[in-house]
Design a protein around this motif. Structure first.
Motif, short mmCIF file in Angstrom:
data_model
loop_
_atom_site.label_atom_id
_atom_site.label_comp_id
_atom_site.label_asym_id
_atom_site.label_seq_id
_atom_site.Cartn_x
_atom_site.Cartn_y
_atom_site.Cartn_z
N VAL A 471 0.86 -1.18 0.00
CA VAL A 471 0.00 0.00 0.00
C VAL A 471 0.90 1.23 0.00
N ASN A 472 0.71 2.13 -0.98
CA ASN A 472 1.47 3.37 -1.08
C ASN A 472 0.53 4.55 -0.94
N ALA A 473 1.00 5.60 -0.30
CA ALA A 473 0.24 6.84 -0.19
C ALA A 473 1.20 8.01 -0.17
N ALA A 474 0.82 9.09 -0.84
CA ALA A 474 1.64 10.30 -0.87
C ALA A 474 0.73 11.52 -0.96
N PHE A 475 1.08 12.55 -0.20
CA PHE A 475 0.33 13.80 -0.22
C PHE A 475 1.27 14.91 -0.65
N LEU A 492 -2.77 7.45 -4.16
CA LEU A 492 -2.97 6.18 -3.46
C LEU A 492 -2.76 5.04 -4.44
N GLY A 493 -2.08 4.02 -4.01
CA GLY A 493 -1.87 2.85 -4.84
C GLY A 493 -1.73 1.62 -3.97
N TRP A 494 -2.27 0.51 -4.43
CA TRP A 494 -2.16 -0.70 -3.64
C TRP A 494 -2.23 -1.93 -4.52
N GLN A 495 -1.71 -3.00 -3.98
CA GLN A 495 -1.78 -4.33 -4.61
C GLN A 495 -2.05 -5.33 -3.49
#
Length: 499
Positions: A471-475, A492-495
Motif C-alpha cells: 500500500v502506497n500513499a503520498a500527499f 494512493l496505490g495498492w496491490q
C-alpha cells in the motif's frame, strides 16, 4: 477438451477445445481478447494472435474492430539478437494501420513506433561501435486525439525521431546523431498550439576523459549542432500579430559549437573530501538570419567557473528504538563562482531551469543545456544524518537539510525569466525512515524563511506486509510565494491478492 468456464457454479463460457504449453516455452496461438466501449468509437473488440517465430523473435497481430470507426490492423515484432562474440542488440517495432476511418471522412490512419539499441561491433578501431534508432511517426495531427494509447503508452504531441551512432573505448567517446520532431498541433483550437522544437540535423559530440592522472580528473567535451525548425508561420508575421499569444519560437535556425573543459583535483580520505574544480564553457553561433535583439548574425561567449566541494563524515554508535545503530553526521559545503557574461540576447535552443531539489542545489549551473550559463557567487551548506544497521549496512533512517546563500544578484536569465535576487534561498528539508521491513515513510519540504511559507511539501509512506501486498500513499502540496495554495494532490496505490 470439453471445458467450461464457471463462476459461482454458473457456466459463463463453453470451451470445446483449447491448448496451452505444459512448460515455460512460448507457443503460437490466440491470446485473450480485449473488449471495450466508448461514446466516440463505439464497441471495440481486439483479438490478438501470438506467433512464436524463434526463441529470440516473436510477432503479435492484434486487429481491432470499432463499430463507429472501422478496422485497425496492429502488428508488433520483437527481436533479441546475439552473434558471438558480439554483444546482443535488440529492437521492437509497433505498426498500426487503418485503411478508412469513418469518423475522419474515410481517411487513411497509421502510426509507427520502432526502437533499436545495441552494440553493432565491439572491435572497431580499438573501441565499440553502437547504433540506436528511435522512430515515432503518425499519419496526421488529430492522431493524438483519436488514438490516445498505442503500444501501451500514451500518445504525445511531440514525437521524437532520432538515429545515433556512437563509439567509445572507455576514454574517448564520439557520437553522431540526427533528431527530427513531429509536432501534433490542435487544428481545431489555435490557442492550444505548441511551439515546434528545433531539430538537430545533425549533432556531433566528442568527449575525452581521464581519471586519477597524478591525482587529477580531466574531461574535454565538444558539441557541434545544426538547429533547424520548420514553422507554419514566419517570425516576422508572428511578431506583427503579437507572437507571444501563439507561443512561436522565433529564434533563427543556427549552427552552434560548444567546448567544455574541466579539471578537478579530489583530495579524498576515509573521513571526508575536498574537491576544487575549474571549468571553461565556450560556445559560438552562426545564425541563418539576423537576431531581432541586436541584428547580429554570429556570436561567441566564454564563461569560466570555479567550484569547491567539501564534505566530512562523523559517526558514532547509538541506540534508537531499542536497536543498535551507527549514527552519522555528514556536513557539506559547496562554493561556486561564475563571473557574469552577457548571454540574454542569445536565442535559447536547449536550455531550461533546473528544479529546486537536493541535487540541483549543489550544482554549478542553474540551467540545463548549453545556451545559458548562470552567473553565480553561491555558498551552499547542507548536512545529512543517517542511522545505519551495523550488521548489514542497511540505511534505517535519513535526515537532510540544505540552504544556499546567493552573494550577488543573478543577471543571466532564460527568455521571459525573472532575475534571482541576492540573499538566502528557500530551505530544503528531507527525511526518510525504514526502521521496519514492513513500514517506510519519506518526506521533503521547501520552506521560505522570508515569508514563513511552506512552498512545497511531499509526505509519503509504504506498507509491505508480504509478497504481492503493498500500500502506497503520498500527499503533495504546492503554494505560491504569498502562501496561497496552487495545487494539492493525494496519490494512493495498492496491490493485494483477493484469494
Amino acid at each position: 477438451q470439453g471445458g467450461t468456464l464457471r463462476f459461482k457454479d454458473v457456466p459463463l463460457l463453453p470451451l470445446p477445445e483449447m491448448s496451452f504449453p505444459l512448460s515455460d516455452e512460448r507457443r503460437s496461438g490466440l491470446l485473450p481478447p480485449n473488449i471495450g466501449v466508448d461514446n466516440i468509437g463505439g464497441l471495440e473488440y481486439t483479438q490478438p494472435y501470438y506467433w512464436n517465430l524463434a526463441p529470440n523473435r516473436d510477432m503479435t497481430f492484434f486487429p481491432t474492430y470499432w463499430s463507429n470507426r472501422g478496422i485497425n490492423l496492429g502488428t508488433e515484432f520483437r527481436y533479441l539478437e546475439n552473434t558471438a562474440p558480439n554483444p546482443p542488440f535488440q529492437g521492437q517495432l509497433r505498426f498500426d494501420y487503418m485503411e478508412k476511418d469513418k469518423l475522419r471522412d474515410d481517411a487513411r490512419r497509421w502510426g509507427i513506433k520502432y526502437m533499436h539499441t545495441g552494440v553493432t561491433n565491439p572491435f572497431v578501431a580499438g573501441g565499440g561501435l553502437g547504433f540506436n534508432l528511435n522512430i515515432n511517426r503518425v499519419s496526421d495531427d488529430d492522431y493524438w486525439k483519436d488514438f490516445a494509447v498505442i503500444g501501451g503508452s500514451g500518445i504525445q504531441r511531440l514525437l521524437s525521431n532520432d538515429a545515433a551512432l556512437s563509439w567509445t573505448n572507455g576514454y574517448v567517446t564520439t557520437g553522431f546523431r540526427a533528431q527530427k520532431w513531429q509536432t501534433l498541433q490542435d487544428l481545431a483550437n489555435v490557442n492550444n498550439r505548441i511551439t515546434p522544437p528545433f531539430d538537430r540535423v545533425p549533432q556531433l559530440t566528442a568527449r575525452i576523459q581521464r581519471f586519477n592522472t597524478n591525482g587529477f580528473d580531466m574531461s574535454l567535451d565538444g558539441d557541434l549542432t545544426r538547429f533547424a525548425s520548420v514553422r507554419d508561420i514566419d517570425c516576422a508575421t508572428a511578431r506583427s500579430n503579437g507572437g507571444t499569444k501563439l507561443f512561436y519560437n522565433c529564434a533563427p535556425n543556427a549552427d552552434r559549437a560548444v567546448t567544455v573543459a574541466q579539471v578537478s583535483r579530489p583530495f579524498i580520505t576515509p573521513f571526508g573530501y575536498v574537491t576544487p574544480k575549474i571549468a571553461m564553457n565556450g560556445r559560438s553561433y552562426q545564425f541563418d538570419g539576423a537576431l531581432s535583439t541586436n541584428g547580429q548574425s554570429s556570436a561567441s561567449v566564454s564563461v569560466p567557473t570555479f567550484s569547491l566541494d567539501t564534505g566530512i563524515a562523523f559517526e558514532r554508535s547509538s541506540r534508537w528504538f531499542d536497536r543498535s545503530w551507527v549514527q552519522t553526521l555528514e556536513p557539506r559545503a559547496f562554493y561556486v563562482f561564475t563571473p557574469y557574461r552577457e548571454q540574454n540576447y542569445l536565442p535559447n535552443y536547449d536550455s531550461g531551469g533546473n528544479a529546486f531539489n537536493f541535487a540541483s542545489i549543489f550544482a554549478e549551473n542553474e540551467y540545463g543545456g548549453y545556451d545559458r550559463i548562470s552567473d553565480s557567487k553561491l555558498l551552499t551548506l547542507g548536512a545529512t544524518s543517517r542511522l545505519i544497521d551495523p550488521e548489514t549496512g542497511a540505511e534505517g533512517a535519513r535526515f537532510a537539510l540544505a540552504q544556499r546563500l546567493r552573494m550577488q544578484d543573478e543577471r543571466v536569465v532564460l527568455p521571459g525569466g525573472a532575475v534571482s535576487q541576492a540573499g538566502i534561498s528557500d530551505i530544503l528539508a528531507g527525511a526518510g525512515m525504514n526502521l521496519s521491513p514492513k513500514w517506510a515513510v519519506e518526506s521533503t519540504f521547501q520552506y521560505n524563511p522570508k515569508t514563513s511559507n511552506m512552498l512545497r511539501r511531499v509526505v509519503g509512506g509504504r506498507y509491505t506486509p508480504g509478497s504481492y501486498r503493498v500500500v502506497n500513499a503520498a500527499f503533495r502540496t504546492e503554494n505560491d510565494q504569498a502562501g496561497a495554495p496552487v495545487s494539492q494532490q493525494l496519490d494512493l496505490g495498492w496491490q493485494w491478492p483477493l484469494h
